[in-house]
Design a protein around this motif. Structure first.
Motif, PDB file in Angstrom:
ATOM      1  N   ASP A 200      26.840  49.327 -27.518  1.00 54.93           N
ATOM      2  CA  ASP A 200      27.994  49.195 -26.619  1.00 54.93           C
ATOM      3  C   ASP A 200      27.794  49.995 -25.338  1.00 54.93           C
ATOM      4  OD1 ASP A 200      29.205  47.555 -28.441  1.00 54.93           O
ATOM      5  OD2 ASP A 200      30.490  49.123 -29.301  1.00 54.93           O
ATOM      6  N   VAL A 201      27.314  51.244 -25.482  1.00 52.08           N
ATOM      7  CA  VAL A 201      27.094  52.077 -24.303  1.00 52.08           C
ATOM      8  C   VAL A 201      25.948  51.535 -23.461  1.00 52.08           C
ATOM      9  CG1 VAL A 201      26.426  54.376 -23.506  1.00 52.08           C
ATOM     10  CG2 VAL A 201      28.029  54.131 -25.410  1.00 52.08           C
ATOM     11  N   VAL A 202      24.873  51.112 -24.104  1.00 52.85           N
ATOM     12  CA  VAL A 202      23.710  50.602 -23.374  1.00 52.85           C
ATOM     13  C   VAL A 202      24.067  49.340 -22.601  1.00 52.85           C
ATOM     14  CG1 VAL A 202      21.396  49.640 -23.642  1.00 52.85           C
ATOM     15  CG2 VAL A 202      22.053  51.668 -24.935  1.00 52.85           C
ATOM     16  N   ALA A 203      25.000  48.552 -23.136  1.00 53.38           N
ATOM     17  CA  ALA A 203      25.434  47.352 -22.411  1.00 53.38           C
ATOM     18  C   ALA A 203      26.087  47.725 -21.080  1.00 53.38           C
ATOM     19  CB  ALA A 203      26.404  46.547 -23.268  1.00 53.38           C
ATOM     20  N   ARG A 204      26.785  48.866 -21.054  1.00 54.99           N
ATOM     21  CA  ARG A 204      27.433  49.328 -19.818  1.00 54.99           C
ATOM     22  C   ARG A 204      26.487  50.146 -18.957  1.00 54.99           C
ATOM     23  NH1 ARG A 204      31.337  50.809 -23.648  1.00 54.99           N
ATOM     24  NH2 ARG A 204      30.918  53.035 -23.260  1.00 54.99           N
ATOM     25  N   PHE A 205      25.563  50.850 -19.619  1.00 55.96           N
ATOM     26  CA  PHE A 205      24.653  51.749 -18.903  1.00 55.96           C
ATOM     27  C   PHE A 205      23.212  51.469 -19.336  1.00 55.96           C
ATOM     28  CE2 PHE A 205      28.696  54.035 -19.216  1.00 55.96           C
ATOM     29  CZ  PHE A 205      28.909  54.377 -17.878  1.00 55.96           C
ATOM     30  N   PRO A 206      22.595  50.405 -18.825  1.00 55.55           N
ATOM     31  CA  PRO A 206      21.192  50.134 -19.194  1.00 55.55           C
ATOM     32  C   PRO A 206      20.282  51.258 -18.733  1.00 55.55           C
ATOM     33  CG  PRO A 206      21.899  48.749 -17.362  1.00 55.55           C
ATOM     34  CD  PRO A 206      23.128  49.441 -17.866  1.00 55.55           C
ATOM     35  N   PHE A 207      19.280  51.547 -19.559  1.00 50.96           N
ATOM     36  CA  PHE A 207      18.394  52.682 -19.269  1.00 50.96           C
ATOM     37  C   PHE A 207      17.019  52.371 -19.816  1.00 50.96           C
ATOM     38  CE2 PHE A 207      16.792  57.014 -20.443  1.00 50.96           C
ATOM     39  CZ  PHE A 207      16.702  57.521 -19.147  1.00 50.96           C
ATOM     40  N   ASN A 208      16.025  52.288 -18.903  1.00 49.39           N
ATOM     41  CA  ASN A 208      14.657  51.998 -19.306  1.00 49.39           C
ATOM     42  C   ASN A 208      13.743  53.211 -19.185  1.00 49.39           C
ATOM     43  OD1 ASN A 208      15.168  49.211 -19.822  1.00 49.39           O
ATOM     44  ND2 ASN A 208      15.144  48.838 -17.602  1.00 49.39           N
ATOM     45  N   LYS A 209      13.905  53.961 -18.105  1.00 43.15           N
ATOM     46  CA  LYS A 209      13.054  55.124 -17.896  1.00 43.15           C
ATOM     47  C   LYS A 209      13.739  56.093 -16.946  1.00 43.15           C
ATOM     48  CE  LYS A 209      10.418  53.030 -14.100  1.00 43.15           C
ATOM     49  NZ  LYS A 209       9.077  52.724 -13.585  1.00 43.15           N
ATOM     50  N   ARG A 210      13.235  57.317 -16.908  1.00 42.22           N
ATOM     51  CA  ARG A 210      13.780  58.362 -16.036  1.00 42.22           C
ATOM     52  C   ARG A 210      13.278  58.141 -14.615  1.00 42.22           C
ATOM     53  NH1 ARG A 210      16.843  61.109 -13.590  1.00 42.22           N
ATOM     54  NH2 ARG A 210      16.829  63.389 -13.460  1.00 42.22           N
ATOM     55  N   GLU A 211      14.218  58.038 -13.685  1.00 45.58           N
ATOM     56  CA  GLU A 211      13.879  57.853 -12.279  1.00 45.58           C
ATOM     57  C   GLU A 211      14.710  58.810 -11.432  1.00 45.58           C
ATOM     58  OE1 GLU A 211      12.518  53.227 -11.857  1.00 45.58           O
ATOM     59  OE2 GLU A 211      14.670  53.627 -11.963  1.00 45.58           O
ATOM     60  N   ARG A 212      14.083  59.381 -10.407  1.00 44.30           N
ATOM     61  CA  ARG A 212      14.731  60.377  -9.570  1.00 44.30           C
ATOM     62  C   ARG A 212      14.561  60.011  -8.093  1.00 44.30           C
ATOM     63  NH1 ARG A 212      11.360  62.335 -13.342  1.00 44.30           N
ATOM     64  NH2 ARG A 212      12.054  63.878 -14.881  1.00 44.30           N
ATOM     65  N   ARG A 213      15.338  60.644  -7.275  1.00 46.00           N
ATOM     66  CA  ARG A 213      15.180  60.675  -5.820  1.00 46.00           C
ATOM     67  C   ARG A 213      14.902  59.315  -5.188  1.00 46.00           C
ATOM     68  NH1 ARG A 213      11.757  66.333  -4.951  1.00 46.00           N
ATOM     69  NH2 ARG A 213      13.237  67.661  -6.082  1.00 46.00           N
ATOM     70  N   PRO A 214      15.808  58.385  -5.140  1.00 45.07           N
ATOM     71  CA  PRO A 214      17.155  58.535  -5.712  1.00 45.07           C
ATOM     72  C   PRO A 214      17.210  57.980  -7.126  1.00 45.07           C
ATOM     73  CG  PRO A 214      17.073  56.567  -4.374  1.00 45.07           C
ATOM     74  CD  PRO A 214      15.702  57.184  -4.288  1.00 45.07           C
TER      75      PRO A 214
END
Length: 361
Positions: A200-214
């Protein structure tokens, strides 16, 4: 009791007799990177003062557009109050650091001596990484029983890989290798986050890898903001000791940053930042509406930052029964105790060898 004060309103912060007062401003703040900006205030003070006792202020976190003057800076310096500044997008940008009140020439020499000795520096750098990885392992084990099937097997394999890498830390011979091991394990750790957060959370907040700046998406923006809060909290505790925050052991000392705060923040991010993020997302206290897209990046809105900061402040005040002190101490106090452990090691590396903080609950 002194506490951090978080200022989200814009306006003019000034000394009012022997206390602090914020003259709030109305209007919409313009982005700091606006090409038409001429450096003038983008908001107008409304003339109403909102005083708060300086005796209650441990530090200031300034998220709004705030004007200050030399009288205020002098007053904050006299009171030993550091101020941390964040830009329009919630990025930490600067610290107004008072003159050190805790000075020790002997400790500063010992700290520099440990940095200049490759052997001594490596001992401390290993200790920081080992404790950070141990705490990551504790977070993984906390969520592992809630999983099943292929997810359970994937997490179990990741734990085995983590333990193998952590056991091999004594074999690392230099700082770059140590940093590479730590970075590789964190990448694996972040790949497990979708399992911990749930579908449920991943559907709202997809996350594949750590990315920065920005940060490329909401979850990366939340990690970056949480890490900046952890960095400044650690820096605040270092300031209360005689440690030099610019001389570090894992991170290379550089210009315009307090590298020792980066070292110690690695130890506490799994406990303070990661667990906070899981709670905020799983309880839906943060939703996609609390984020904004701008110039190819994603950032927390002001409403989102207020939610995170409120939870952060609450989390720092949580207490746990200390195993050796036989009393309850706050999470924030644990950071100060870690600084004291490092001080003792620097003064007596044989009799008071540093062992990094390990979560025991």
């Amino acid at each position: 009791m002194k506490k951090p004060h978080y200022l989200f309103s814009s306006g003019r912060l000034r000394r009012q007799h022997n206390t602090l007062a914020l003259e709030r401003a109305t209007g919409e703040r313009s982005p700091d990177d606006d090409p038409t900006d001429e450096g003038l205030p983008s908001v107008t003070p409304d003339g109403k003062n909102h005083p708060f006792p300086v005796e209650t202020v441990d530090s200031l976190y300034i998220f709004g557009e705030v004007d200050i003057n030399t009288k205020l800076i002098t007053f904050l310096g006299q009171q030993g109050i550091p101020a941390f500044f964040y830009d329009y997008y919630g990025y930490y940008t600067a610290t107004l650091y008072p003159r050190e009140s805790q000075l020790s020439g002997r400790l500063r020499v010992d700290q520099a001596r440990h940095y200049l000795s490759p052997k001594r520096r490596l001992v401390l750098a290993r200790a920081f990484v080992e404790s950070a990885l141990f705490n990551i392992e504790r977070v993984i084990k906390y969520y592992q029983p809630r999983l099943s099937g292929d997810e359970q097997l994937t997490v179990q394999k990741a734990l085995l890989d983590l333990k193998r890498d952590r056991d091999a830390l004594p074999l690392t011979v230099d700082i770059p290798t140590l940093m590479a091991v730590e970075g590789r394990i964190r990448d694996r750790y972040y790949r497990l986050w979708p399992y911990f957060l749930g579908t449920d959370v991943v559907a709202r907040f997809p996350f594949n890898k750590r990315e920065r700046r920005p940060p490329s998406n909401e979850l990366n923006a939340l990690i970056s903001f949480g890490n900046s809060l952890c960095y400044t909290t650690v820096l605040r505790q270092i300031y209360r000791t005689a440690l030099d925050p610019t001389v570090a052991f894992l991170h290379e000392p550089g210009d315009r940053r307090f590298s020792l705060a980066l070292d110690l923040a690695e130890v506490f991010k799994p406990l303070l930042v990661d667990r906070m993020i899981f709670r905020l997302l799983k309880t839906a206290e943060l939703t996609p509406k609390h984020f904004e897209k701008h110039l190819g990046g994603c950032y927390l809105s002001e409403a989102g930052r207020k939610i995170v900061v409120g939870h952060w402040d609450e989390r720092l005040s949580q207490t746990v029964q200390h195993r050796t002190m036989n009393k309850r101490v706050s999470y924030e106090r644990l950071i100060r105790l870690e600084c004291y452990k490092l001080v003792r090691h620097l003064c007596d590396p044989v009799g008071e060898a540093y062992q990094g903080f390990h979560m025991w609950w």
